[in-house]
Design an enzyme around this catalytic site. Structure first.
Site, PDB file in Angstrom:
ATOM      1  N   ASN A 108       0.806  -1.216   0.000  1.00 45.24           N
ATOM      2  CA  ASN A 108       0.000   0.000   0.000  1.00 45.24           C
ATOM      3  C   ASN A 108       0.843   1.273   0.000  1.00 45.24           C
ATOM      4  O   ASN A 108       0.418   2.299  -0.530  1.00 45.24           O
ATOM      5  CB  ASN A 108      -1.076   0.021   1.101  1.00 45.24           C
ATOM      6  CG  ASN A 108      -0.598  -0.546   2.407  1.00 45.24           C
ATOM      7  OD1 ASN A 108       0.595  -0.621   2.656  1.00 45.24           O
ATOM      8  ND2 ASN A 108      -1.545  -0.957   3.237  1.00 45.24           N
ATOM      9  N   ASP A 138       1.557  -9.067   4.161  1.00 45.23           N
ATOM     10  CA  ASP A 138       0.596  -8.713   5.212  1.00 45.23           C
ATOM     11  C   ASP A 138      -0.865  -8.881   4.780  1.00 45.23           C
ATOM     12  O   ASP A 138      -1.763  -8.820   5.619  1.00 45.23           O
ATOM     13  CB  ASP A 138       0.814  -7.259   5.663  1.00 45.23           C
ATOM     14  CG  ASP A 138       2.142  -7.072   6.374  1.00 45.23           C
ATOM     15  OD1 ASP A 138       2.748  -5.996   6.246  1.00 45.23           O
ATOM     16  OD2 ASP A 138       2.563  -8.020   7.065  1.00 45.23           O
TER      17      ASP A 138
END
EC number: 2.7.1.90
Lengths: 404, 404
Positions: A108, A138
């Protein structure tokens, strides 16, 4: 029509399958008649501003296949976060090299980089097609069923806890395994898939999606130890108290932050040691051990999910297809279409950039320290084929003679 | 002739192949006409004194094969060290159950247990055949070329460092991996087999066979970091200063010792963190990470050497054969007979018990921080088939345009 040069780069933490995506881009792009050069930037966006490019156009397909199967970023990576000035430098370089197709493989943080670059290009009137290709152990990218890199890391964690459980059963005590996961507990939760028998560990799982309390933790451990004579615990490195302060930073002497403002949580055994010390001191249990899995879970060579390899390759291919057949920038997302099958979509960068997904409530048991069957069904097909399995002896007890 | 009952047990730390030895004993023993029962003791010699026996005689061969492939001690283990009184209790039990053949699978601590039991039996005039079956990830049993459990753990360490090296190359900095090994550096040295290219890590290896100096360590790290822009380091948990004091205990707050007087070195990240702190503070390098591999290296399910599996099985079979065809107690040893082949021998218990092997000088480079080709040739065939391999891109640099 531009020069036909495309550029691919890798950003953020590496995974076991990140080169599948790189090779997906390179091989797919080389099939397009309009593509004349496939460039790779060394060490992500840092390599762009420094003009550290390599030419992948004449790399053999066979060596690309071998690199695809090698973990960790073959082009190198970076944790730099470009600001406006940095992006201006990126453009100068892209423009000078006449590059109009940019593919950035990352999480991200990297998707936010692509968003900024895309917006800057639009503002500057530069004809750039910028596609973000997902990557993260993750599993915290918004809009995807899961992310490339996560299934292989999850497989490592599941295998590690299956083994830790066996070790703990043979020499009983308390075992604490600390798993990566700043805000999202998916990787820590994956430990649950190392469980086979009803009394197997991990017996307790602590996720960053739930508030952590030392008192409740000690009570849980005590109860489990009294019931089973042992206790295996999976803990996310990102566990925090009610105010949001990471438990790990309570002990870390020099809190180091990276360019994205993230507290450095890996590479220190402090959290595992803190929890072990508490258990020894407060519960009086002597045999207490802690391991911090650290970088092994994202880079261990030889533990990979074939489902993850295939999907990581496909998001690279799809990115090129979206860039040349489509008409917009975006982020490639994975959708689950069956049990088990996947398909892909291109999401607007603003839907993804800088956002973090965490574990949905349906995946976390009401106790807060276990996962649900929904999670087991979600993750199991992603782990791939050939998962090792543990077996126990099945034999009768022999009657005592001396002390019946 | 006795009752035909035999007893097998497992002691000490578990390994990935310890059940191969257990099953080797069980399956071979069941072939002998004189054997009527195969008993297993739960949790080693502790299970003998507590009469915690299970009957393996009717366990299916198929389940035994599955258990053989499962890591960690299927019968459970113990770290108890029997003294004279303890051994008297062992005899009471063996005598009560009419057991005259005792097989104990373990390391040098366990071989000392077998020696004591054997001597006690002789003194008491009890017709006991006691055979020690080798097992240890540390490779520190005297008299053997190597020990079952070591090759699989070495494979894990080699794969872990191959991956750590790739991770470190993508996001350069300093990486410290702490490996098990109280007095012997074989397992730490195995990290060297993760190296493929000349500039690969581990760049520095610190073994307990050499005196460790923080000053020399920092100088080595500085020189490597300046040469390569990164540094991967393998460190044994047992490194010590000139006086023999373990570096780890300088930081460990509560030094815990087990029944054999060994300082508990695993389960704490202290050593890795200490070394990382020194590097950050004294060399001013920011990106410094440390992992303590801990119990993963002996229990990770899914990383095993097929050579190790075969030999662990064979030492179990040989133990039974020595017991029934031979006329003395002893310890089974592995001999290397070719490149690569192995054979077995039965050594006197006094040759092995309580003794520790360390790495021979021919295996350690003159620098003290690397291994020799002799070591590479020694270890490589033990790692088994299907070792993963890392590949790099081979592509030309693109000429800079803006900053030539």
């Amino acid at each position: 029509m531009g020069s036909g040069k495309i550029l691919v780069a890798q950003g953020g933490g590496p995974t076991a399958v990140i080169n599948q995506s790189l090779v997906g881009v390179a091989l797919e792009a080389r099939r397009f008649r309009d593509v004349t050069r496939v460039y790779g930037a060394l060490h992500g966006v840092r390599g762009i501003v420094d003009e550290q490019f390599v030419d992948l156009t004449q790399e053999t397909s066979h060596n690309l296949e071998l690199v695809a199967a090698t973990p960790s970023s073959a082009l190198g990576s970076t944790r730099d976060k470009p600001d406006v000035k940095y992006c201006a430098e990126i453009f100068n370089v892209l423009r000078a090299h006449e590059i109009e197709h940019f593919f950035y493989i990352g999480g991200n943080d990297s998707s936010d980089t692509v968003r900024i670059v895309s917006e800057q290009a639009r503002t500057a009137g530069y004809p750039l097609r910028a596609i973000h290709i997902p990557k993260t152990i993750d599993n915290d990218l918004v809009g995807s069923d899961h992310t490339p890199g996560f299934p292989s890391a999850a497989r490592f964690v599941a295998q590690a806890f299956a083994g830790a459980n066996l070790d703990n059963a043979s020499l009983p005590g308390v075992y604490v395994g600390v798993v990566m996961g700043r805000h999202a507990g998916f990787l820590t939760a994956a430990s649950a898939l190392g469980k086979k028998f009803p009394d197997d560990g991990p017996h307790l799982i602590y996720l960053p999606e739930r508030t952590f309390s030392i008192e409740a933790f000690l009570a849980d451990v005590k109860a489990t130890y009294e019931r089973h004579g042992r206790c295996v615990i999976a803990v996310s490195e990102g566990i925090h108290d009610a105010s949001g302060e990471p438990i790990a930073t309570l002990l870390a002497k020099d809190v180091e932050r990276d360019a994205h403002g993230n507290v450095q949580l890996s590479g220190t055994g402090a959290l595992a040691d803190l929890l072990c010390d508490e258990i020894k001191a407060k519960l009086g249990i002597k045999r207490v051990r802690g391991d911090t899995f650290g970088y092994l879970q994202r880079s261990f060579i030889g533990c990979v999910s074939d489902v993850d390899q295939r999907e990581a390759r496909e998001v690279g291919e799809k990115a090129v297809q979206y860039a040349f057949w489509g008409d917009r920038d975006g982020s490639v997302a994975i959708r689950r279409t069956g049990f088990y099958s996947a398909d892909y979509a291109l999401l607007p960068l603003s839907d993804v950039a800088g956002k973090t997904r965490t574990m949905e409530d349906e995946f976390i048991a009401p106790s807060g320290t276990d996962v649900t069957d929904a999670f087991r069904l979600y993750l199991r097909p992603l782990l791939g084929s050939g998962m090792p399995d543990a077996f126990r002896l099945r034999c009768a007890r022999v009657a005592k003679i001396l002390k019946p």
